[in-house]
Design a protein around this motif. Structure first.
Motif, PDB file in Angstrom:
ATOM      1  N   ILE A 140      15.847 -13.642 -10.879  1.00 50.49           N
ATOM      2  CA  ILE A 140      15.434 -12.796 -11.997  1.00 50.49           C
ATOM      3  C   ILE A 140      16.573 -11.873 -12.413  1.00 50.49           C
ATOM      4  O   ILE A 140      16.766 -11.584 -13.610  1.00 50.49           O
ATOM      5  N   VAL A 141      17.366 -11.400 -11.453  1.00 55.60           N
ATOM      6  CA  VAL A 141      18.541 -10.583 -11.780  1.00 55.60           C
ATOM      7  C   VAL A 141      19.509 -11.375 -12.663  1.00 55.60           C
ATOM      8  O   VAL A 141      20.032 -10.867 -13.668  1.00 55.60           O
ATOM      9  N   ALA A 142      19.743 -12.641 -12.297  1.00 60.57           N
ATOM     10  CA  ALA A 142      20.639 -13.482 -13.088  1.00 60.57           C
ATOM     11  C   ALA A 142      20.105 -13.678 -14.504  1.00 60.57           C
ATOM     12  O   ALA A 142      20.863 -13.638 -15.484  1.00 60.57           O
ATOM     13  N   VAL A 143      18.792 -13.883 -14.619  1.00 60.52           N
ATOM     14  CA  VAL A 143      18.161 -14.007 -15.938  1.00 60.52           C
ATOM     15  C   VAL A 143      18.402 -12.740 -16.757  1.00 60.52           C
ATOM     16  O   VAL A 143      18.768 -12.788 -17.938  1.00 60.52           O
ATOM     17  N   GLY A 144      18.207 -11.580 -16.117  1.00 58.66           N
ATOM     18  CA  GLY A 144      18.407 -10.306 -16.805  1.00 58.66           C
ATOM     19  C   GLY A 144      19.832 -10.116 -17.294  1.00 58.66           C
ATOM     20  O   GLY A 144      20.063  -9.561 -18.381  1.00 58.66           O
ATOM     21  N   ALA A 145      20.800 -10.586 -16.513  1.00 58.58           N
ATOM     22  CA  ALA A 145      22.200 -10.451 -16.910  1.00 58.58           C
ATOM     23  C   ALA A 145      22.472 -11.234 -18.195  1.00 58.58           C
ATOM     24  O   ALA A 145      23.200 -10.759 -19.085  1.00 58.58           O
ATOM     25  N   PHE A 146      21.886 -12.425 -18.319  1.00 54.95           N
ATOM     26  CA  PHE A 146      22.059 -13.214 -19.541  1.00 54.95           C
ATOM     27  C   PHE A 146      21.437 -12.509 -20.748  1.00 54.95           C
ATOM     28  O   PHE A 146      22.023 -12.481 -21.840  1.00 54.95           O
ATOM     29  N   VAL A 147      20.242 -11.939 -20.567  1.00 58.59           N
ATOM     30  CA  VAL A 147      19.576 -11.255 -21.678  1.00 58.59           C
ATOM     31  C   VAL A 147      20.388 -10.048 -22.126  1.00 58.59           C
ATOM     32  O   VAL A 147      20.599  -9.828 -23.329  1.00 58.59           O
ATOM     33  N   ALA A 148      20.869  -9.249 -21.176  1.00 61.68           N
ATOM     34  CA  ALA A 148      21.671  -8.071 -21.515  1.00 61.68           C
ATOM     35  C   ALA A 148      22.964  -8.470 -22.220  1.00 61.68           C
ATOM     36  O   ALA A 148      23.422  -7.782 -23.145  1.00 61.68           O
ATOM     37  N   VAL A 200       5.483  -5.934 -12.662  1.00 64.77           N
ATOM     38  CA  VAL A 200       5.311  -5.120 -13.873  1.00 64.77           C
ATOM     39  C   VAL A 200       6.624  -5.037 -14.653  1.00 64.77           C
ATOM     40  O   VAL A 200       6.647  -5.182 -15.883  1.00 64.77           O
ATOM     41  N   LEU A 201       7.735  -4.829 -13.951  1.00 65.34           N
ATOM     42  CA  LEU A 201       9.046  -4.777 -14.609  1.00 65.34           C
ATOM     43  C   LEU A 201       9.411  -6.131 -15.211  1.00 65.34           C
ATOM     44  O   LEU A 201      10.024  -6.202 -16.285  1.00 65.34           O
ATOM     45  N   PHE A 202       9.051  -7.200 -14.528  1.00 68.60           N
ATOM     46  CA  PHE A 202       9.298  -8.561 -15.022  1.00 68.60           C
ATOM     47  C   PHE A 202       8.594  -8.771 -16.362  1.00 68.60           C
ATOM     48  O   PHE A 202       9.179  -9.251 -17.335  1.00 68.60           O
ATOM     49  N   CYS A 203       7.332  -8.364 -16.439  1.00 73.98           N
ATOM     50  CA  CYS A 203       6.565  -8.510 -17.683  1.00 73.98           C
ATOM     51  C   CYS A 203       7.118  -7.599 -18.781  1.00 73.98           C
ATOM     52  O   CYS A 203       7.195  -7.994 -19.947  1.00 73.98           O
ATOM     53  N   ALA A 204       7.510  -6.380 -18.409  1.00 69.53           N
ATOM     54  CA  ALA A 204       8.072  -5.449 -19.392  1.00 69.53           C
ATOM     55  C   ALA A 204       9.393  -5.980 -19.951  1.00 69.53           C
ATOM     56  O   ALA A 204       9.683  -5.843 -21.152  1.00 69.53           O
ATOM     57  N   GLY A 205      10.204  -6.581 -19.090  1.00 71.65           N
ATOM     58  CA  GLY A 205      11.449  -7.177 -19.549  1.00 71.65           C
ATOM     59  C   GLY A 205      11.211  -8.299 -20.539  1.00 71.65           C
ATOM     60  O   GLY A 205      11.927  -8.436 -21.544  1.00 71.65           O
ATOM     61  N   PHE A 206      10.189  -9.098 -20.268  1.00 72.55           N
ATOM     62  CA  PHE A 206       9.819 -10.181 -21.181  1.00 72.55           C
ATOM     63  C   PHE A 206       9.418  -9.629 -22.549  1.00 72.55           C
ATOM     64  O   PHE A 206       9.859 -10.134 -23.595  1.00 72.55           O
ATOM     65  N   LEU A 207       8.602  -8.575 -22.567  1.00 72.11           N
ATOM     66  CA  LEU A 207       8.162  -8.000 -23.837  1.00 72.11           C
ATOM     67  C   LEU A 207       9.334  -7.463 -24.646  1.00 72.11           C
ATOM     68  O   LEU A 207       9.421  -7.679 -25.862  1.00 72.11           O
ATOM     69  N   LEU A 240      18.297  -5.955 -33.047  1.00 69.69           N
ATOM     70  CA  LEU A 240      18.488  -7.127 -32.189  1.00 69.69           C
ATOM     71  C   LEU A 240      19.098  -6.727 -30.851  1.00 69.69           C
ATOM     72  O   LEU A 240      18.643  -7.171 -29.796  1.00 69.69           O
ATOM     73  N   ALA A 241      20.120  -5.876 -30.891  1.00 64.35           N
ATOM     74  CA  ALA A 241      20.819  -5.503 -29.657  1.00 64.35           C
ATOM     75  C   ALA A 241      19.938  -4.670 -28.730  1.00 64.35           C
ATOM     76  O   ALA A 241      19.942  -4.871 -27.507  1.00 64.35           O
ATOM     77  N   MET A 242      19.172  -3.745 -29.289  1.00 59.58           N
ATOM     78  CA  MET A 242      18.396  -2.831 -28.456  1.00 59.58           C
ATOM     79  C   MET A 242      17.388  -3.533 -27.547  1.00 59.58           C
ATOM     80  O   MET A 242      17.384  -3.314 -26.330  1.00 59.58           O
ATOM     81  N   PRO A 243      16.507  -4.393 -28.083  1.00 59.34           N
ATOM     82  CA  PRO A 243      15.547  -5.033 -27.174  1.00 59.34           C
ATOM     83  C   PRO A 243      16.206  -5.959 -26.165  1.00 59.34           C
ATOM     84  O   PRO A 243      15.711  -6.101 -25.040  1.00 59.34           O
ATOM     85  N   ALA A 244      17.338  -6.577 -26.531  1.00 61.45           N
ATOM     86  CA  ALA A 244      18.030  -7.444 -25.573  1.00 61.45           C
ATOM     87  C   ALA A 244      18.594  -6.622 -24.420  1.00 61.45           C
ATOM     88  O   ALA A 244      18.472  -7.007 -23.245  1.00 61.45           O
ATOM     89  N   LEU A 245      19.202  -5.495 -24.722  1.00 62.14           N
ATOM     90  CA  LEU A 245      19.767  -4.645 -23.663  1.00 62.14           C
ATOM     91  C   LEU A 245      18.665  -4.069 -22.775  1.00 62.14           C
ATOM     92  O   LEU A 245      18.791  -4.054 -21.546  1.00 62.14           O
ATOM     93  N   VAL A 246      17.590  -3.601 -23.403  1.00 62.91           N
ATOM     94  CA  VAL A 246      16.478  -3.038 -22.614  1.00 62.91           C
ATOM     95  C   VAL A 246      15.806  -4.120 -21.783  1.00 62.91           C
ATOM     96  O   VAL A 246      15.527  -3.930 -20.584  1.00 62.91           O
ATOM     97  N   GLY A 247      15.546  -5.281 -22.399  1.00 63.40           N
ATOM     98  CA  GLY A 247      14.899  -6.368 -21.670  1.00 63.40           C
ATOM     99  C   GLY A 247      15.729  -6.849 -20.504  1.00 63.40           C
ATOM    100  O   GLY A 247      15.210  -7.071 -19.398  1.00 63.40           O
ATOM    101  N   GLY A 248      17.042  -7.001 -20.716  1.00 53.27           N
ATOM    102  CA  GLY A 248      17.915  -7.433 -19.629  1.00 53.27           C
ATOM    103  C   GLY A 248      17.925  -6.443 -18.487  1.00 53.27           C
ATOM    104  O   GLY A 248      17.889  -6.823 -17.304  1.00 53.27           O
ATOM    105  N   THR A 249      17.954  -5.150 -18.802  1.00 55.42           N
ATOM    106  CA  THR A 249      17.950  -4.116 -17.769  1.00 55.42           C
ATOM    107  C   THR A 249      16.662  -4.150 -16.960  1.00 55.42           C
ATOM    108  O   THR A 249      16.667  -4.035 -15.724  1.00 55.42           O
ATOM    109  N   LEU A 250      15.528  -4.334 -17.647  1.00 55.17           N
ATOM    110  CA  LEU A 250      14.241  -4.387 -16.943  1.00 55.17           C
ATOM    111  C   LEU A 250      14.132  -5.630 -16.062  1.00 55.17           C
ATOM    112  O   LEU A 250      13.601  -5.562 -14.941  1.00 55.17           O
ATOM    113  N   PHE A 251      14.634  -6.763 -16.521  1.00 57.58           N
ATOM    114  CA  PHE A 251      14.641  -7.967 -15.688  1.00 57.58           C
ATOM    115  C   PHE A 251      15.460  -7.736 -14.422  1.00 57.58           C
ATOM    116  O   PHE A 251      15.041  -8.091 -13.311  1.00 57.58           O
TER     117      PHE A 251
END
Length: 440
Positions: A397-405, A332-339, A306-317
């Motif tokens: 998008i940066v703010a979104v990524g911070a929440f995911v991370a 491309v990074l936006f889509c990768a963060g979503f995945l 659970l933690a790994m994809p959230a940290l990776v996704g947040g970083t990519l966002f």
């Protein structure tokens, strides 16, 4: 024997449940396709659109816990059918939107009507499947999310091209995508069994195995299992889970409600092309959901998965938001963060399903989902508000990524601060697995 029974149950229940969730998500996010022409027709700014897209989740929040309590009282079959019929009617009424106020009101009512559907299904699955199967089952169920975009994109493209009887394409989109939900609600009322004992297609020994396995897991669950509903809502770990979920949801809906417009902003794309291109990341997401959920089941490890994809996704966002000057790379990074963030979804729901059982489960799961779905308000609104103020999507998008991370960080803290949760997850993940799976 257990694997055979679970596969049989999955083939009987999942096609119907996936179809229901497909319609749920389609009716929830078709506004993202409609926005490509609706916003101009109604004079909606990016902020107004983001607010309206997200206000759905305020209505969802207010009725989520009561809805799941009522589901437990009336039974899943009746209550899920009620939810679907009411939201299908309101979704079709979105064609009547005239401006900001009516847009906000109908989006709020849509959330109010749909409240309880997803946590109700999660609770429903918990009374059919042992813990060792839940990652892959939830992953398979969640395939409806990307599927709604994979199939919904060409369907919405076709409907957006309609212009008949004085109605614009986006109005036909709402009308014709809402009607199937009403019909599916009637199907649920006719065929969905409430629990294993109600399933005519299960033999007596199969029902006995399921009931016995689930009862043993109930007894082995943590102390939260036996809490009252009121007590369950005051357990700190439930609130931590809610905030973990919120961060993941910020990423999901920040992406979903804005990806058609961000795609079109790359330049040189028509409305039709912008919609159809969104199929690609969603097609990849379908595979990610099933594969990562199965990986979590076979390993028996929930926290890291659970933690790994959230940290990776947040970083990519966050990296995507910093690349606003290079639109294609940012996209491309936006889509990768979503995945990456999306992979966390099926694993996340194995956590409350393992530590919440009995009377606490329906209310606790609903609380987690309702608070977590505030992320569905924050994600779209943050991106829209930042776009209006700065002229681009970057910092939103940066703010979104911070929440995911942050979800990834909270997951690690949950395991550290609540050792009993970690033990319950390990026991639940392995208790119903076949020996070959445990070895894997």
């Amino acid at each position: 024997m257990g694997d055979r029974i679970c596969r049989k149950v999955a083939w009987r229940l999942l096609p119907l449940l996936v179809a229901c969730y497909f319609l749920s998500f389609l009716d929830r996010v078709n506004v993202s396709y409609a926005s490509l022409t609706m916003n101009a027709d109604l004079g909606l700014s990016a902020t107004a659109y983001g607010l309206g897209a997200g206000i759905f989740f305020i209505g969802y929040l207010l009725f989520e816990v009561p809805s799941n309590i009522l589901l437990k009282r009336f039974g899943p079959r009746v209550w899920i059918a009620r939810i679907m019929i009411s939201w299908g009617i309101i979704s079709s009424c979105m064609a009547l939107v005239q401006g900001e106020t009516s847009f906000y009101v109908l989006r709020f009512l849509l959330g109010f009507a749909e409240a309880g559907f997803f946590p109700g299904i999660v609770y429903y699955l918990s009374v059919w499947f042992p813990a060792a199967w839940r990652g892959r089952i939830i992953g398979s169920f969640l395939v409806a999310l990307p599927l709604s975009s994979i199939l919904g994109a060409p369907l919405s493209t076709f409907l957006m091209g309609m212009d008949h009887l004085g109605l614009a394409g986006w109005q036909w989109l709402f009308i014709l995508e809402g009607l199937p939900t009403i019909l599916m609600g009637a199907v649920v009322l006719l065929v969905l069994p409430n629990k294993p004992d109600d399933a005519r297609w299960l033999a007596d020994e199969e029902k006995a195995w399921l009931n016995g396995t689930l009862e043993r897991e109930d007894r082995a669950a943590t102390e939260t299992s036996h809490a009252s509903i009121a007590q369950a809502l005051t357990v700190p770990k439930i609130w931590v889970m809610a905030f973990i979920y919120m961060g993941i949801v910020v990423g999901l809906y920040g992406f979903t409600f804005w990806v058609p417009q961000i795609t079109k902003s790359l330049g040189g794309l028509s409305t039709t092309q912008a919609i159809l291109i969104t199929v690609v990341p969603n097609l990849l997401a379908a595979g990610v959901l099933v594969a990562w959920g199965r990986r979590s089941d076979l390993s028996g490890e929930r926290i890291r998965n659970l933690a790994m994809p959230a940290l990776v996704g947040g970083t990519l966002f966050m990296a995507s938001g910093q690349m606003a000057s290079r639109p294609l790379l940012s996209y491309v990074l936006f889509c990768a963060g979503f995945l990456a963030a999306f992979a966390a979804f099926p694993v996340f729901w194995t956590v409350p399903m393992a530590v919440l059982r009995g009377s606490a489960a329906a209310a606790g799961i609903a609380l987690i989902n309702s608070v977590g779905n505030l992320g569905g308000f924050l994600g779209p609104y943050m991106i829209g508000a930042v776009k209006d103020r700065t002229g681009d999507y970057g910092m939103g998008i940066v703010a979104v990524g911070a929440f995911v991370a942050l979800s990834g960080v909270l997951t690690l803290l949950l395991a550290r601060l609540s050792p009993d949760t970690g033990r319950a997850l390990r026991q639940a993940a392995l208790s119903g697995a076949a020996p070959s799976e445990r070895a894997g």
